[in-house]
Scaffold this active site. Structure first.
Site, PDB file in Angstrom:
ATOM      1  N   LYS A  28      69.287  -1.966 -51.325  1.00  0.00           N
ATOM      2  CA  LYS A  28      70.796  -3.810 -51.829  1.00  0.00           C
ATOM      3  C   LYS A  28      69.754  -4.088 -52.400  1.00  0.00           C
ATOM      4  CE  LYS A  28      74.223  -3.580 -50.345  1.00  0.00           C
ATOM      5  NZ  LYS A  28      74.660  -5.351 -50.514  1.00  0.00           N
ATOM      6  N   ARG A  33      67.606  -7.776 -57.208  1.00  0.00           N
ATOM      7  CA  ARG A  33      66.814  -8.617 -57.818  1.00  0.00           C
ATOM      8  C   ARG A  33      65.500  -7.960 -59.301  1.00  0.00           C
ATOM      9  NH1 ARG A  33      68.311  -9.543 -53.041  1.00  0.00           N
ATOM     10  NH2 ARG A  33      67.500 -12.593 -52.409  1.00  0.00           N
ATOM     11  N   SER A 174      71.004 -18.720 -45.875  1.00  0.00           N
ATOM     12  CA  SER A 174      71.678 -18.186 -46.738  1.00  0.00           C
ATOM     13  C   SER A 174      70.844 -17.068 -48.290  1.00  0.00           C
ATOM     14  CB  SER A 174      73.062 -18.407 -47.142  1.00  0.00           C
ATOM     15  OG  SER A 174      72.549 -17.694 -48.762  1.00  0.00           O
ATOM     16  N   GLN A 176      71.135 -16.072 -50.228  1.00  0.00           N
ATOM     17  CA  GLN A 176      71.618 -15.995 -51.093  1.00  0.00           C
ATOM     18  C   GLN A 176      71.786 -16.881 -52.524  1.00  0.00           C
ATOM     19  OE1 GLN A 176      76.314 -13.905 -50.530  1.00  0.00           O
ATOM     20  NE2 GLN A 176      74.506 -11.550 -50.299  1.00  0.00           N
ATOM     21  N   ASP A 326      73.045  -8.354 -41.738  1.00  0.00           N
ATOM     22  CA  ASP A 326      74.265  -7.568 -42.479  1.00  0.00           C
ATOM     23  C   ASP A 326      73.964  -6.336 -40.989  1.00  0.00           C
ATOM     24  OD1 ASP A 326      73.908  -8.585 -44.122  1.00  0.00           O
ATOM     25  OD2 ASP A 326      73.098  -6.778 -45.428  1.00  0.00           O
ATOM     26  N   LYS A 353      81.628 -12.091 -44.228  1.00  0.00           N
ATOM     27  CA  LYS A 353      81.176 -11.130 -45.691  1.00  0.00           C
ATOM     28  C   LYS A 353      82.148 -10.618 -46.305  1.00  0.00           C
ATOM     29  CE  LYS A 353      76.949 -11.650 -44.137  1.00  0.00           C
ATOM     30  NZ  LYS A 353      76.062 -12.766 -45.019  1.00  0.00           N
ATOM     31  N   ARG A 400      80.323  -1.598 -43.970  1.00  0.00           N
ATOM     32  CA  ARG A 400      79.256  -1.853 -42.914  1.00  0.00           C
ATOM     33  C   ARG A 400      80.718  -1.408 -41.572  1.00  0.00           C
ATOM     34  NH1 ARG A 400      74.167  -2.109 -44.965  1.00  0.00           N
ATOM     35  NH2 ARG A 400      73.924  -3.624 -46.537  1.00  0.00           N
TER      36      ARG A 400
HETATM   37  O1  LIG Z   1      70.312 -11.394 -50.765  1.00  0.00           O
HETATM   38  C1  LIG Z   1      70.476 -10.860 -50.116  1.00  0.00           C
HETATM   39  O2  LIG Z   1      70.705  -9.489 -50.776  1.00  0.00           O
HETATM   40  C2  LIG Z   1      71.778 -10.634 -49.404  1.00  0.00           C
HETATM   41  C3  LIG Z   1      71.996 -12.288 -48.452  1.00  0.00           C
HETATM   42  C4  LIG Z   1      72.704 -11.537 -47.015  1.00  0.00           C
HETATM   43  O3  LIG Z   1      73.865 -12.563 -47.370  1.00  0.00           O
HETATM   44  P1  LIG Z   1      73.662 -13.980 -46.867  1.00  0.00           P
HETATM   45  O4  LIG Z   1      72.791 -15.122 -47.556  1.00  0.00           O
HETATM   46  O5  LIG Z   1      75.187 -14.423 -47.215  1.00  0.00           O
HETATM   47  O6  LIG Z   1      73.340 -14.298 -45.665  1.00  0.00           O
HETATM   48  C5  LIG Z   1      73.053 -10.357 -46.719  1.00  0.00           C
HETATM   49  O7  LIG Z   1      74.260 -10.289 -45.430  1.00  0.00           O
HETATM   50  C6  LIG Z   1      73.339  -9.766 -47.810  1.00  0.00           C
HETATM   51  O8  LIG Z   1      73.801  -8.246 -47.493  1.00  0.00           O
HETATM   52  C7  LIG Z   1      72.024  -9.816 -49.001  1.00  0.00           C
HETATM   53  C1  LIG Z   2      76.440  -8.350 -46.680  1.00  0.00           C
HETATM   54  C2  LIG Z   2      76.528  -7.577 -47.573  1.00  0.00           C
HETATM   55  O1  LIG Z   2      76.743  -8.036 -49.403  1.00  0.00           O
HETATM   56  P1  LIG Z   2      76.973  -8.649 -50.372  1.00  0.00           P
HETATM   57  O2  LIG Z   2      76.882  -9.985 -49.179  1.00  0.00           O
HETATM   58  O3  LIG Z   2      76.089  -8.751 -51.435  1.00  0.00           O
HETATM   59  O4  LIG Z   2      78.477  -7.831 -50.984  1.00  0.00           O
HETATM   60  C3  LIG Z   2      76.124  -6.332 -47.061  1.00  0.00           C
HETATM   61  O5  LIG Z   2      75.442  -5.627 -48.034  1.00  0.00           O
HETATM   62  O6  LIG Z   2      76.732  -6.231 -45.783  1.00  0.00           O
END
Ligand SMILES: O=C(O)C1=C[C@@H](OP(=O)(O)O)[C@@H](O)[C@H](O)C1
Ligand SMILES: C=C(OP(=O)(O)O)C(=O)O
Length: 443
Positions: A28, A33, A174, A176, A326, A353, A400
């Site tokens: 995912k 990306r 993080s 993200q 996750d 989350k 999840r």
């Molecule tokens: O960068 C990503 O693709 C992700 C980063 C994680 O979140 P965080 O950056 O909030 O930890 C993860 O929990 C999410 O499912 C996917």
């Molecule tokens: C936290 C998750 O995704 P997202 O932050 O992209 O919603 C996940 O897939 O467990």
């Protein structure tokens, strides 16, 4: 888009040995990306193995709204005609990222240094999640942000006309946040720097390098320092998305806890920044072998052979949390079937989350006979070698949580029901047929 409003209850029952091959979907994180970088490259990016889950489909729609041509050619095969760094057009409507934190946060970063305005929304779960962690550093580039109280969605960003590069230390581990800042840095002149104390998943860095950006990562006294040179011309690359280790965790867990099981899971990413669950399972004594290790699409992958066997509880150290963030919900299920306590530390991020995952798992597992303790930053499961089951669990719009309880029900004495399995389509649209194909009783 948000999934259908009608809840979809599902029930999992004690099953016979699980056998066969589990071809889990594409990763995912990498799928998001690939679409975003494809949209920012000049020319045509060809993607294979793309996850066609709702989260990623929402990112595909968003890229179209910003002016890229995004086309599905066949199963998992997509073509993106990009507009170039800084080439996003102003979208006509609101950008609905559905359930996806990754989608909304990365896309905000990707548009924040282009002089256009966009408004972002999402479903009830996403609308509760914190966006300030991304919009605060984005404001440093010069964009203007308006958000609902608590810095939650809907968020409107007026992109910076004259962006400046940023040096930013992430306050929480993080990927993200890191990725949003790096994507914004693409259209700022000079060097954008992100510093993290703990390394997080590095797919953005790998893919930016693959698309020709100048990006380097160093470990210094300050931490993990990532430096990106702004305003590159991104060159389209073929992207072969490996299978998702976070999705693989569900059939793997099922095979570990259902007596007599033996399954293969081919082509799963073994990126070290995503590998924490597998390191933990090996410490628990899990019978997992990693066959045929190889490199595919710039990521290390292997075929997993997983057999049921005895497991023991372990302590998962806080510095491993980011590499399995996750996977804690499904680890808490596996821990119920182990002997002794499994202690999960440094897991406060689970509380923000799709749901508060510590609370959702603790409440649901206790209702099914488990002994669980939790604190703001930890969860401990006192494994009793099994689970009674018999209860219905609330999934709180969290894929999840839904999959974790359904896996638990395959090995518990009584069936386990979830109130809504609908959100599973966000990350693992073929979860039900795949699990049934292995012999799982879920309806
Ligand atoms: O960068 C990503 O693709 C992700 C980063 C994680 O979140 P965080 O950056 O909030 O930890 C993860 O929990 C999410 O499912 C996917
Ligand atoms: C936290 C998750 O995704 P997202 O932050 O992209 O919603 C996940 O897939 O467990």
């Amino acid at each position: 888009m948000s999934h259908s409003a009608e809840p979809l209850p599902m029930t999992a029952r004690r099953s016979g040995p699980l056998t066969g091959e589990a071809k889990v979907p594409g990763d995912k994180s990498i799928s998001h990306r690939a679409l975003i970088l494809g949209a920012l490259a000049v020319g045509e990016t060809h993607i294979t193995g793309l996850l066609e889950g709702q989260d990623v489909l929402d990112t595909a729609s968003a890229m179209r709204a910003f002016g890229a041509r995004v086309e599905r050619l066949g199963e998992g095969e997509w073509r993106v005609d990009g507009v170039g760094t800084g080439g996003f057009a102003e979208p006509e409507g609101v950008i609905d990222c559905g359930n996806s934190g990754t989608g909304v946060r990365l896309i905000m970063g990707a548009m924040a240094t282009t002089p256009i305005t966009a408004t972002f929304t999402g479903d009830a779960s996403l609308s509760r999640r914190p966006m300030g962690r991304v919009t605060d550093p984005l404001e440093q580039f010069g964009c203007e942000v308006t958000a609902r109280e608590g810095k939650c969605l809907p968020v409107t960003i007026k992109g910076a006309a004259d962006p400046v590069p940023v040096r930013y230390r992430t306050p929480v581990a993080s990927a993200q946040i890191k990725s949003a800042v790096l994507l914004a840095g693409l259209n700022a002149p000079g060097e954008t720097v992100v510093i993290e104390s703990e390394p997080t998943r590095d797919h953005t860095e790998r893919m930016l390098a693959g698309f020709g950006a100048s990006i380097r990562t160093e470990t210094t006294d300050e931490g993990h320092v990532i430096t990106l040179q702004g305003r590159p011309e991104l060159k389209p690359q073929p992207v072969a998305v490996p299978r998702d280790p976070s999705s693989a965790a569900f059939p793997v867990a099922a095979a570990l806890i259902v007596p007599g099981s033996e399954i293969r899971v081919p082509g799963v990413s073994r990126n070290p920044t995503r590998d924490g669950l597998y390191a933990t399972l090996l410490e628990m004594g899990a019978d997992i072998t990693f066959e045929n290790p190889r490199e595919e699409g710039g990521e290390p992958v292997a075929d997993l052979l997983v057999r049921h066997g005895p497991l023991k509880g372990v302590t998962v150290p806080p510095d491993r949390a980011a590499s399995m963030i996750d996977e804690f919900p499904i680890l808490s299920v596996i821990a119920c079937f182990a002997a002794g306590a499994t202690v999960m530390q440094g897991v406060h991020e689970l509380r923000v989350k799709e749901s508060d995952r510590i609370d959702a798992m603790a409440v649901g597992l206790r209702a099914n006979g488990a002994k669980v303790e939790d604190s703001p930053d930890s969860m401990t499961v006192h494994g009793q070698g099994g689970l009674t089951g018999g209860a219905t669990c609330a999934t709180h719009l969290d894929h999840r949580i839904a999959m974790s309880f359904l896996v638990a029900g395959l090995a518990s004495e009584q069936p386990i029901r979830v109130d809504d399995g609908g959100p599973i389509t966000t990350s693992f649209p073929d979860f039900l047929p795949l699990m049934r194909g292995l012999g799982a009783q879920i309806d």
